[in-house]
Scaffold this motif. Structure first.
Motif, PDB file in Angstrom:
ATOM      1  N   ARG A 116     -24.848  -8.973  28.309  1.00 59.14           N
ATOM      2  CA  ARG A 116     -24.753  -9.968  27.236  1.00 59.14           C
ATOM      3  C   ARG A 116     -23.441  -9.879  26.461  1.00 59.14           C
ATOM      4  O   ARG A 116     -23.230 -10.636  25.519  1.00 59.14           O
ATOM      5  N   ILE A 117     -22.578  -8.949  26.844  1.00 60.35           N
ATOM      6  CA  ILE A 117     -21.309  -8.800  26.132  1.00 60.35           C
ATOM      7  C   ILE A 117     -20.175  -8.585  27.126  1.00 60.35           C
ATOM      8  O   ILE A 117     -20.296  -7.809  28.075  1.00 60.35           O
ATOM      9  N   SER A 118     -19.075  -9.291  26.918  1.00 66.28           N
ATOM     10  CA  SER A 118     -17.855  -9.098  27.691  1.00 66.28           C
ATOM     11  C   SER A 118     -16.855  -8.362  26.809  1.00 66.28           C
ATOM     12  O   SER A 118     -16.559  -8.815  25.702  1.00 66.28           O
ATOM     13  N   VAL A 119     -16.352  -7.256  27.292  1.00 69.75           N
ATOM     14  CA  VAL A 119     -15.421  -6.442  26.511  1.00 69.75           C
ATOM     15  C   VAL A 119     -14.033  -6.561  27.137  1.00 69.75           C
ATOM     16  O   VAL A 119     -13.856  -6.297  28.324  1.00 69.75           O
ATOM     17  N   VAL A 120     -13.073  -6.983  26.334  1.00 67.15           N
ATOM     18  CA  VAL A 120     -11.738  -7.303  26.831  1.00 67.15           C
ATOM     19  C   VAL A 120     -10.704  -6.391  26.181  1.00 67.15           C
ATOM     20  O   VAL A 120     -10.685  -6.230  24.953  1.00 67.15           O
ATOM     21  N   ALA A 132     -21.949 -12.293  23.498  1.00 63.70           N
ATOM     22  CA  ALA A 132     -20.773 -11.916  22.712  1.00 63.70           C
ATOM     23  C   ALA A 132     -19.589 -11.590  23.614  1.00 63.70           C
ATOM     24  O   ALA A 132     -19.750 -11.185  24.767  1.00 63.70           O
ATOM     25  N   THR A 133     -18.404 -11.754  23.033  1.00 63.95           N
ATOM     26  CA  THR A 133     -17.165 -11.257  23.625  1.00 63.95           C
ATOM     27  C   THR A 133     -16.516 -10.363  22.577  1.00 63.95           C
ATOM     28  O   THR A 133     -16.514 -10.702  21.385  1.00 63.95           O
ATOM     29  N   ALA A 134     -15.997  -9.223  23.003  1.00 66.91           N
ATOM     30  CA  ALA A 134     -15.343  -8.294  22.080  1.00 66.91           C
ATOM     31  C   ALA A 134     -13.966  -7.955  22.625  1.00 66.91           C
ATOM     32  O   ALA A 134     -13.827  -7.585  23.797  1.00 66.91           O
ATOM     33  N   VAL A 135     -12.935  -8.094  21.787  1.00 64.62           N
ATOM     34  CA  VAL A 135     -11.573  -7.791  22.212  1.00 64.62           C
ATOM     35  C   VAL A 135     -11.005  -6.665  21.363  1.00 64.62           C
ATOM     36  O   VAL A 135     -11.137  -6.667  20.143  1.00 64.62           O
ATOM     37  N   ASP A 136     -10.403  -5.690  22.020  1.00 59.58           N
ATOM     38  CA  ASP A 136      -9.826  -4.551  21.302  1.00 59.58           C
ATOM     39  C   ASP A 136      -8.535  -4.126  21.978  1.00 59.58           C
ATOM     40  O   ASP A 136      -8.450  -4.059  23.206  1.00 59.58           O
ATOM     41  N   LEU A 137      -7.549  -3.814  21.145  1.00 59.21           N
ATOM     42  CA  LEU A 137      -6.236  -3.405  21.624  1.00 59.21           C
ATOM     43  C   LEU A 137      -6.249  -2.003  22.211  1.00 59.21           C
ATOM     44  O   LEU A 137      -5.387  -1.649  23.018  1.00 59.21           O
ATOM     45  N   PRO A 172     -29.868 -18.369  14.882  1.00 56.03           N
ATOM     46  CA  PRO A 172     -28.790 -17.569  15.470  1.00 56.03           C
ATOM     47  C   PRO A 172     -27.801 -18.413  16.268  1.00 56.03           C
ATOM     48  O   PRO A 172     -28.163 -19.426  16.867  1.00 56.03           O
ATOM     49  N   PRO A 173     -26.545 -18.014  16.263  1.00 57.66           N
ATOM     50  CA  PRO A 173     -25.535 -18.711  17.073  1.00 57.66           C
ATOM     51  C   PRO A 173     -25.772 -18.429  18.556  1.00 57.66           C
ATOM     52  O   PRO A 173     -26.490 -17.495  18.919  1.00 57.66           O
ATOM     53  N   GLU A 174     -25.134 -19.218  19.386  1.00 59.26           N
ATOM     54  CA  GLU A 174     -25.239 -18.993  20.823  1.00 59.26           C
ATOM     55  C   GLU A 174     -24.259 -17.925  21.294  1.00 59.26           C
ATOM     56  O   GLU A 174     -24.552 -17.162  22.204  1.00 59.26           O
ATOM     57  N   THR A 175     -23.090 -17.894  20.670  1.00 64.17           N
ATOM     58  CA  THR A 175     -22.066 -16.945  21.111  1.00 64.17           C
ATOM     59  C   THR A 175     -21.118 -16.621  19.960  1.00 64.17           C
ATOM     60  O   THR A 175     -20.916 -17.444  19.066  1.00 64.17           O
ATOM     61  N   PHE A 176     -20.575 -15.407  19.982  1.00 67.04           N
ATOM     62  CA  PHE A 176     -19.610 -15.020  18.951  1.00 67.04           C
ATOM     63  C   PHE A 176     -18.567 -14.105  19.558  1.00 67.04           C
ATOM     64  O   PHE A 176     -18.752 -13.519  20.636  1.00 67.04           O
ATOM     65  N   LEU A 177     -17.459 -13.991  18.846  1.00 63.29           N
ATOM     66  CA  LEU A 177     -16.348 -13.121  19.237  1.00 63.29           C
ATOM     67  C   LEU A 177     -16.183 -12.046  18.177  1.00 63.29           C
ATOM     68  O   LEU A 177     -16.137 -12.346  16.988  1.00 63.29           O
ATOM     69  N   GLU A 178     -16.075 -10.793  18.614  1.00 62.47           N
ATOM     70  CA  GLU A 178     -15.731  -9.723  17.682  1.00 62.47           C
ATOM     71  C   GLU A 178     -14.312  -9.254  17.970  1.00 62.47           C
ATOM     72  O   GLU A 178     -13.951  -8.993  19.116  1.00 62.47           O
TER      73      GLU A 178
END
Length: 357
Positions: free
Chosen positions: A221-225, A196-201, A169-175
């Motif tokens: 475990r996830i940052s939502v931007v 994870a980091t997740a970015v949504d408009l 598994p990866p250490e970190t990913f962006l959705e």
């Protein structure tokens, strides 16, 4: 027969987007246990056999009446819609209702709730929005609410492909464009040490992703931007080469085809998360450009796209500096649906492959 994803199918002839079914695809609607009672647990009080009181409606009778009402309202897949809604109200499987429905009495509360659900479905409100929760891949329960897009089976296939392609598994990913957050959260569940980091408009998607992360105990475990991918890439929050992967089910319906979507989609789901621009590739291109800055050397990009896109994308020799097309894969209905890119800033591009699944 193909089913209309209970209100989330775009046009009948072209399986598109976040959604729904593909013509020859096996029924996309969940199997018996796919939807589990959550918010409806207080309604689970089925009375059976001799326990039926005078005047109590049998589940089978309620189901037959609901199917007639939905059919008269021209609702797609009336049988499946009615069965799933009744299953949720009664707290039992669809197969049990079929087999024992005439011996299962409904309480007044259950009857009233089921009638309300059927009335809502007659307006073409998708079943998932009526229930307010669903299942996805390895997640037993996720919240769904309009106008955030309803997770579709094709996206479960994307998650499965990503997991199988990464035994380490990866250490970190962006959705990019998480919507309800199901891709990120399913991957995080499969990869316990990953972040994870997740970015949504869309603000409503940011809220829903955050709510689902909290529901599943993954908020830490996830940052939502709240941001578009291009804006995020240019911001101070985006550290160069900080992700092993980018994953996305971006808007990919060509603008001209938006008019062909079914009422459930047009009237209830966010068009911003569906419309991919003139050729459906606007956000896809933004992601490829962003990957040049954000993805570590040796990393990758996985996306779900329109069936017309994979072979077209494979011919694009230079989507971005250091980003190369690797392969495309078919979905379970046999249509080109998923693409994979590699980030190799110092090595030659690999040959393009099409994968039969």
């Amino acid at each position: 027969m193909p089913i209309a994803w209970l209100g989330a199918q775009p046009q009948g002839s072209q399986p598109h987007r976040c959604a729904h079914i593909s013509g020859a695809r096996p029924p996309a609607f969940p199997q018996e246990a796919r939807r589990r009672p959550g918010a409806l647990r207080s309604l689970v009080s089925s009375q059976e056999g001799a326990g039926r009181g005078d005047g109590a409606m049998a589940a089978a009778e309620a189901l037959e009446s609901a199917i007639r009402d939905l059919s008269e309202s021209s609702v797609p897949e009336p049988e499946a819609s009615a069965e799933v809604l009744l299953s949720a109200v009664m707290g039992v499987s669809r197969s049990r209702i079929r087999l024992q429905g005439r011996a299962m009495a409904m309480s007044d509360e259950q009857t009233a709730t089921f009638k309300r659900y059927i009335s809502e479905r007659q307006t073409r409100l998708p079943v998932q929005y009526i229930l307010g929760e669903w299942e996805f891949y390895n997640l037993d329960r996720i919240l769904v609410r309009p106008p955030t897009l309803i997770p579709r089976p094709e996206t479960e296939e994307l998650v499965d492909l990503i997991i199988k392609a990464h035994p380490q598994p990866p250490e970190t990913f962006l959705e990019v464009g998480p919507g309800s957050g199901v891709i990120s959260l399913a991957l995080l569940k499969a990869w316990p040490q990953c972040r994870a980091t997740a970015v949504d408009l869309c603000e409503h998607a940011v809220r829903l992703t955050s709510d689902n992360a909290e529901l599943l105990g993954m908020s830490d475990r996830i940052s939502v931007v709240h941001s578009g991918i291009s804006e995020y890439t240019q911001s101070a929050a985006a550290s160069p080469r900080s992700f092993d992967l980018i994953v996305s089910n971006p808007p990919y319906i060509p603008s001209e085809e938006m008019k062909d979507l079914e009422a459930e989609v047009i009237d209830h789901e966010d068009s911003i998360a569906l419309d991919g621009g003139p050729d459906g590739l606007d956000v896809v291109r933004e992601i490829l450009v962003a990957a040049e800055k954000l993805v570590r050397d040796g990393g990758g990009i996985w996306m779900e796209v329109d069936r017309s896109h994979p072979e077209r994308l494979a011919l694009d020799e230079s989507p971005a500096n250091g980003v190369s097309f690797e392969e495309w894969m078919r979905d379970m209905s046999g249509k080109p649906r998923f693409v994979k890119y590699a980030v190799r800033r110092s090595s030659e591009k690999q040959g393009v492959k099409g994968i039969e699944r």
